[in-house]
Design a protein around this motif. Sequence first.
Motif, PDB file in Angstrom:
ATOM      1  N   VAL A 337       0.832  -1.201   0.001  1.00  0.00           N
ATOM      2  CA  VAL A 337       0.001   0.065  -0.038  1.00  0.00           C
ATOM      3  C   VAL A 337       0.770   1.233   0.055  1.00  0.00           C
ATOM      4  CG1 VAL A 337      -1.739   1.220   1.177  1.00  0.00           C
ATOM      5  CG2 VAL A 337      -1.854  -1.235   1.222  1.00  0.00           C
ATOM      6  N   TRP A 338       0.564   2.173  -0.851  1.00  0.00           N
ATOM      7  CA  TRP A 338       1.264   3.383  -0.824  1.00  0.00           C
ATOM      8  C   TRP A 338       0.171   4.327   0.160  1.00  0.00           C
ATOM      9  CZ3 TRP A 338       6.002   4.763  -2.087  1.00  0.00           C
ATOM     10  CH2 TRP A 338       6.467   4.103  -3.293  1.00  0.00           C
ATOM     11  N   PHE A 339       0.688   4.911   1.283  1.00  0.00           N
ATOM     12  CA  PHE A 339       0.138   5.894   2.113  1.00  0.00           C
ATOM     13  C   PHE A 339       0.540   7.305   1.496  1.00  0.00           C
ATOM     14  CE2 PHE A 339      -0.025   2.121   4.603  1.00  0.00           C
ATOM     15  CZ  PHE A 339      -1.320   2.126   5.026  1.00  0.00           C
ATOM     16  N   ALA A 340      -0.358   8.022   1.288  1.00  0.00           N
ATOM     17  CA  ALA A 340       0.083   9.616   0.813  1.00  0.00           C
ATOM     18  C   ALA A 340      -0.790  10.592   1.653  1.00  0.00           C
ATOM     19  CB  ALA A 340      -0.492   9.664  -0.636  1.00  0.00           C
ATOM     20  N   SER A 341      -0.188  11.530   2.092  1.00  0.00           N
ATOM     21  CA  SER A 341      -1.150  12.730   2.654  1.00  0.00           C
ATOM     22  C   SER A 341      -0.667  13.997   1.922  1.00  0.00           C
ATOM     23  CB  SER A 341      -0.694  12.545   4.035  1.00  0.00           C
ATOM     24  OG  SER A 341       0.667  12.859   4.208  1.00  0.00           O
TER      25      SER A 341
END
Length: 394
Positions: A337-341
């Motif tokens: 999973v890529w977590f982006a904010s």
Amino acid sequence: MNYQPQQPYQQPQSQPYPQQPYQPYQPYQQPPPQQPYQQQPYQQQPQQPAPQQSYACPSCGSTAEYAPGTNSLRCPHCRFEQPIAPVNREVREHAWEELASLPAKPRGAGGQILQCPGCGASNETNALSGRCRFCATPMVASAATDRIVPEGLVPFRVDKRDVHDNLRKWARSRWFAPNSLKKVNSAESLDGTYVPHWTYDAATASSYSGERGEEYTVGSGNNKETKVRWHSVQGTVQRFFDDVLVPGAGHLPADRLEALEPWPLKQALPYQEAYLAGFRTLRYDVEPEAGFQCAQQKMAKVIEKDVKKDIGGDRQRVHAVNTNYGAVTYKLLLLPVWFASYVYNGKQWQIMVNAETGKITGDRPYSPWKIALAVALVTVLVTLAVVLGRHHHH
């Protein structure tokens, strides 16, 4: 040699001689279970770095990382690629009974200590892999000490560049999003993370009791009324569940992770630490027993549909369902999973990207102006339709 250790055991009565071996023996034997024994793991942990893997680039010596979408490690400095040798091992299910024979999960004081292969700094972490917080060199711990070692993983396919492209498309396709959101293609932070998930298989047999409703009409014309005749029924339905997925990281929102499904679980590769190099890998904190309870809740929803179908008729009432679970198996998989904010309007918004399919789920701002405009437009259209309708009747 044999003769000496036997003496303290052989002659406990004749005190003069064994007194000496006996004395040091007792204090040595007693304290460990009580005090030092418990403290030792805490004291020793910092000095003894956990066993870990290091992937030095054969060309320039710096640390290589897994290259998404390939089966290779790539050096970020000289771009040299080396293939990850496949292992001759299947991704297999584990029988539920195996759990009973596993030792309890070791609980340390904090995380484990990983020594950075780049700068040599000690990093304390709960993760299975990550980057050195001083020089960002990839570090991968050995999972061998965990109660359950990952069985397989779905490697990263979507790389950072693709994530930015996907985010741009995602931001553009959001209805009611503020116009400036379309600039959100550069996420403030982008974190590639393997998230642990449990999968469960089970052969279920469910006996049920309920009622079947058959509709019939009474009266005619405007006085027509539908009534229902109920008959009590019971029966059994069976279903085999394959790979019911439950997140193993309790601190992440399960509904968000679910929104990233489906995953190509059948294409998972046997677990190899090389695929973790350069990515963060979370350890599971949901035990498999607790995960199975979540899986049973998911199964129950499907079983209820099966029961209603089995009852038949026009309407169904389900009173009781009693399910037996046979041939239960489980395995631990790591999913990418890529977590982006990104920061928008002074607020932080969180996004997750399925790094295998590119599917995105997450928070996004709504434009109150656009929503107000749409509501006004709908009102105008409804009013217009009513006016035209009246006009038509006249």
